[in-house]
Design a protein around this motif. Structure first.
Motif, short mmCIF file in Angstrom:
data_model
loop_
_atom_site.label_atom_id
_atom_site.label_comp_id
_atom_site.label_asym_id
_atom_site.label_seq_id
_atom_site.Cartn_x
_atom_site.Cartn_y
_atom_site.Cartn_z
N ASP B 9 0.85 -1.18 0.00
CA ASP B 9 0.00 0.00 0.00
C ASP B 9 0.89 1.24 0.00
OD1 ASP B 9 -1.79 2.00 0.35
OD2 ASP B 9 -2.95 0.98 1.94
N ASP B 187 -1.24 -18.72 6.58
CA ASP B 187 -0.81 -17.61 7.44
C ASP B 187 0.41 -17.98 8.29
OD1 ASP B 187 -1.94 -19.40 9.08
OD2 ASP B 187 -3.36 -18.03 10.05
N PHE B 203 1.29 -6.51 2.75
CA PHE B 203 0.42 -7.64 3.07
C PHE B 203 0.88 -8.82 2.25
CE2 PHE B 203 -1.76 -3.64 3.41
CZ PHE B 203 -2.35 -3.71 4.66
N ASP B 211 -10.78 -15.29 0.08
CA ASP B 211 -11.03 -14.57 1.32
C ASP B 211 -9.76 -13.99 1.94
OD1 ASP B 211 -13.70 -15.19 1.15
OD2 ASP B 211 -13.39 -17.16 2.08
N SER B 212 -8.61 -14.29 1.35
CA SER B 212 -7.37 -13.81 1.95
C SER B 212 -7.27 -12.29 1.79
CB SER B 212 -6.17 -14.48 1.29
OG SER B 212 -6.02 -14.01 -0.03
N THR B 213 -6.45 -11.66 2.65
CA THR B 213 -6.30 -10.21 2.61
C THR B 213 -5.81 -9.75 1.23
OG1 THR B 213 -5.52 -10.53 4.86
CG2 THR B 213 -5.43 -8.29 3.99
N VAL B 214 -4.81 -10.47 0.73
CA VAL B 214 -4.24 -10.03 -0.57
C VAL B 214 -5.29 -10.12 -1.68
CG1 VAL B 214 -1.79 -10.38 -0.13
CG2 VAL B 214 -3.17 -12.31 -0.86
N GLN B 216 -8.51 -9.81 -1.38
CA GLN B 216 -9.46 -8.71 -1.18
C GLN B 216 -8.85 -7.39 -1.64
OE1 GLN B 216 -12.69 -8.92 0.11
NE2 GLN B 216 -12.42 -11.11 -0.15
N LEU B 217 -7.58 -7.16 -1.24
CA LEU B 217 -6.93 -5.89 -1.60
C LEU B 217 -6.71 -5.79 -3.10
CD1 LEU B 217 -4.31 -5.55 1.28
CD2 LEU B 217 -6.36 -4.16 0.94
N LYS B 220 -9.38 -4.07 -5.03
CA LYS B 220 -9.65 -2.65 -4.79
C LYS B 220 -9.39 -1.84 -6.05
CE LYS B 220 -9.40 -2.05 0.06
NZ LYS B 220 -9.56 -0.94 0.97
#
Lengths: 519, 242
Positions: B9, B187, B203, B211-214, B216-217, B220
């Motif tokens: 980010d 994780d 991240f 569903d993992s953070t990456v 989802q990001l 964006k």
């Protein structure tokens, strides 16, 4: 026992057995010293690492790769002249095929050495065979260069065989035993029987056809090594044909220089005559024109597209830090084109009286041009107050225009001399082309590696090691040439004799007069 | 099989270069003298540089200037230009999407360094050296086998090296899960740069898991990839500033 025309024997065989003269020993000594120095620095590089070069990030490839492309380019002289001219049955090729084929083999050996010198781990060379991946352009290169080298050696050797047998049967008295054995073994029992001739002609005809696509593939693949990356300036479809044309172009240049050297050293003016220079010169002019066309086409798309990463590469070539080498390259090629095209078109008589053709004018324009170069270059190097004015845009433009006019004037004034000395003028043009083609490779490799997309721009200065190895490579090329023509005849004797027979047969053919019809 | 991916980010990145330092110590990247660094021989598997790379008038005129910094690990492309050109398979993409480099196989032709449009690959111009206190504290981790030498293992002369998303950490995590007789969880492993990141701008995770953070990001609108139109499909994803 094969017979030979006594004149051929005197001109082509006897010099091979003459004792080494001082010139030969001296030049061989100098060349050996240069090679030794280069070899020493290369071994130092093996032990210390490629850190002894001027390379770094992002300049991962530099002078070794430039020399690699250059020498492999030179090697295209042989294929083109021999193979294409043999296939098309051009009679005038006969006296120059041997020199052309020799260039191919030696340039290939030196060229492939460059890539080995550039390797970080020469000890892992066998990995390319053990773990070789056919997807990599480097593997294509290894395969095609190896094939080309084997093919070229075969192609050099096949037409040499009858000549070796001729030498074996016509050795002068008192020849050392090893040379007798040397020619006996190498001629592979050639007796000149009809069956042997048929077989040889078949083999040569096959090799000539076979080697043309291999040669084209070699330089295409070298260009694809660059073109298959995403790098700006390299990622181009024109690279394949552009490199092949450039290779043939520089190859002819090298051939002109080599055949003139052989002609002068052996006194072969009668065999390597003006006819050879004129016909090969026409091919040279054509290649020059095509080269200009490709260079223009290569850069036009970049100039009009103005893409973020492509345009800076062109900009540094046109007016940035690579402008000197780029415009020097263009100047070399343009002057070579002038020398090849303009003087032969001039009329001799009327010209003598014209002012521009007098030596006085030549001297004057040369001096003025030198002063102008000084005015343009000096302010860039040292700060001289009263010369600073020539650094301004207007003054520089005027100086450049004057310089170009003076160079043109100089070229015009020496045109009569060039016309009177066609061989010398072609050698001058060839030297310009060979230098220009080396610069072309430099201008293709370096601007891109110094201006990558996501690493800040960089510069590159070759180190002493790289320059010494380049000098050693050129020396090695020349030394191989010298030794080769101390052992083998510089012109294919049997092909020359064959040409004579064909010529005599043709001159005996009576062409019937056309019949005039009665009505 | 997970597909490892990193999201950076740029809004959170403070360009502290902590990632570069963490990487250097984790992966035993050789240190070079200033004169060598001037020749472009400094090694930063994880580099932090300004964008555009050659600041010109376009980045503004004082006081309206804008500086943007980009931390840059390997992109671990799904279509890596570097592995296509390697003549001996010294660099390859594994089933978890990590572009690995085998120092025992590399012949030092540097085609991959030229082929990589991101400049993430480095060459050992000299034998790697460290001064005394550093030399005593090298990371002992290494990925080793028959004809294999990877990860933080001290590199031999004349080979290419690059960011491996700390492959040795992944191997260790896999080995631990196996030893404990359970399934490996995504994780359980992060590279050193992610672990150290001051602004928590990095991240890391499995791109295959929606569903993992990456994952989802990556969806964006701020997300982008470097040289996206090159067709390399990087798995290092950036989130645009602002």
């Amino acid at each position: 026992m094969l017979r030979i025309d006594p004149e051929y024997k005197k001109k082509l065989i006897d010099p091979l057995f003459a004792p080494l003269d001082l010139n030969f020993k001296l030049s061989a000594g100098v060349l050996l010293a240069l090679i030794g120095w280069g070899a020493l620095l290369y071994f130092r590089q093996i032990f210390l690492g490629l850190g002894v070069t001027g390379m770094g990030r992002p300049v991962y490839w530099s002078m070794y790769i430039v020399n690699f492309i250059f020498f492999i380019g030179i090697s295209h002289a042989g294929t083109l002249i021999s193979a294409i001219l043999r296939v098309t049955g051009a009679e005038w090729r006969r006296p120059i095929t041997r020199v052309a084929e020799a260039i191919t083999v030696f340039a290939l050996i030196i060229g492939s050495m460059q890539i080995l010198i550039d390797m970080g781990r020469i000890d892992r060379l066998p990995f390319t065979v053990i773990f070789g991946r056919l997807q990599s352009p480097i593997m294509w290169d290894i395969i095609s260069v190896t094939l080309y080298l084997l093919g070229s050696v075969t192609y050099l050797f096949l037409p040499l065989m009858p000549d070796l047998a001729i030498i074996r049967d016509n050795l002068p008295p008192g020849v050392p035993e090893w040379r007798r054995k040397f020619y006996t073994i190498l001629s592979l029992g050639w007796r000149g029987t009809k069956a042997q001739w048929v077989r040889l002609e078949k083999a040569i005809a096959f090799m000539a056809v076979f080697i043309i696509p291999v040669a084209v593939s070699v330089h295409s693949i070298i260009s694809w090594i660059l073109a298959s990356t995403l790098q700006p300036g390299w990622h181009s479809t024109i690279f394949g044909p552009y490199f092949v044309i450039g290779a043939i172009f520089s190859g002819i240049g090298a051939l002109f220089i080599a055949m003139t050297a052989v002609r002068k050293v052996f006194g072969l003016e009668k065999y390597i005559a003006l006819k050879q220079y004129r016909y090969l010169g026409l091919l040279f002019i054509a290649m020059n024109a095509i080269w200009f066309y490709f260079t223009f086409a290569e850069n036009l798309g970049i100039a009009t597209g103005q893409q973020t990463y492509e345009m800076p590469i062109l900009a540094v070539k046109l007016w940035g830090e690579f402008a000197p080498t780029f415009w020097l390259m263009i100047a070399c090629m343009a002057v070579a084109f002038y020398i090849l095209v303009v003087p032969p078109m001039l009329k001799q008589q009327t010209a003598q009286r014209t002012f521009v053709f007098q030596p006085r004018f030549a001297r004057m324009s040369a001096i003025v041009a030198a002063v102008l170069v000084g005015l343009l270059v000096v302010p860039n190097l040292v700060n001289v107050p009263f010369l600073a004015v020539s650094g301004t845009t207007v003054a520089a433009t005027v100086l450049w225009i004057l310089l170009i006019l003076n160079v043109l004037g100089f070229l015009l004034s020496v045109s009569q001399w060039l016309k009177a000395n066609p061989v010398t003028s072609i050698v001058i043009a060839s030297a310009l082309v060979v230098v220009g083609m080396w610069l072309e490779r430099w201008n293709i490799v370096l601007p891109t590696v110094t201006h990558p997309m996501l690493v800040s721009s960089s510069t590159y200065t070759p180190s002493l090691t790289e320059i010494s190895i380049m000098v050693a490579s050129i020396s090695g090329f020349m030394l191989m040439f010298m030794i080769f023509f101390k052992l083998f005849p510089p012109i294919s004797i049997w092909e020359l004799a064959e040409g004579n027979i064909i010529e005599q047969a043709q001159s005996r053919v009576v062409i019937p007069q056309p019949e005039i019809s009665g009505d | 099989m997970p597909k490892w991916s990193m999201v950076i980010d740029l809004d959170k990145c403070v360009a502290c270069q902590g990632c570069s330092i963490a990487c250097r110590f984790e992966n035993n990247t050789p240190v070079v003298a200033p004169d060598q660094a001037k020749l472009g021989r400094a090694m930063r598997w994880n580099d932090v540089f300004p964008l555009p790379v050659n600041p010109t008038e376009e980045t503004g005129e004082y006081p309206h200037v804008k500086a943007q910094y980009v931390p840059r690990p390997c992109m671990h492309c799904e279509n890596p230009p570097c592995i296509k050109v390697c003549p001996v398979g010294a660099t390859f993409i594994d089933e978890e999407g990590i572009v690995e480099q085998n120092y025992a196989r590399c012949i030092g032709c540097r085609f991959c360094t030229v082929g990589c449009p991101y400049g993430v690959r480095y060459f050992n111009w000299y034998e790697p050296q460290w001064e005394t206190p550093l030399a005593e504290h090298l990371n002992p981790d290494r990925v080793e086998g028959q004809g294999v030498l990877e990860g933080p293992a001290v590199r031999p002369l004349g080979v290419v090296e690059k960011c491996t998303f700390c492959i040795h950490r992944l191997k260790k995590a896999h080995a631990q899960a196996e030893a404990e007789g359970r399934d490996f969880r995504a994780d359980e492993y992060v590279p050193a740069c992610v672990q150290t990141c001051t602004g928590k701008a990095r991240f890391f995770g499995d791109l295959e898991d929606p569903d993992s953070t990456v994952s989802q990001l990556a969806l964006k609108p701020r997300s982008f990839r470097l040289l996206e139109d090159g067709g390399t499909h990087p798995k290092t994803i950036y989130l645009r500033e602002g």
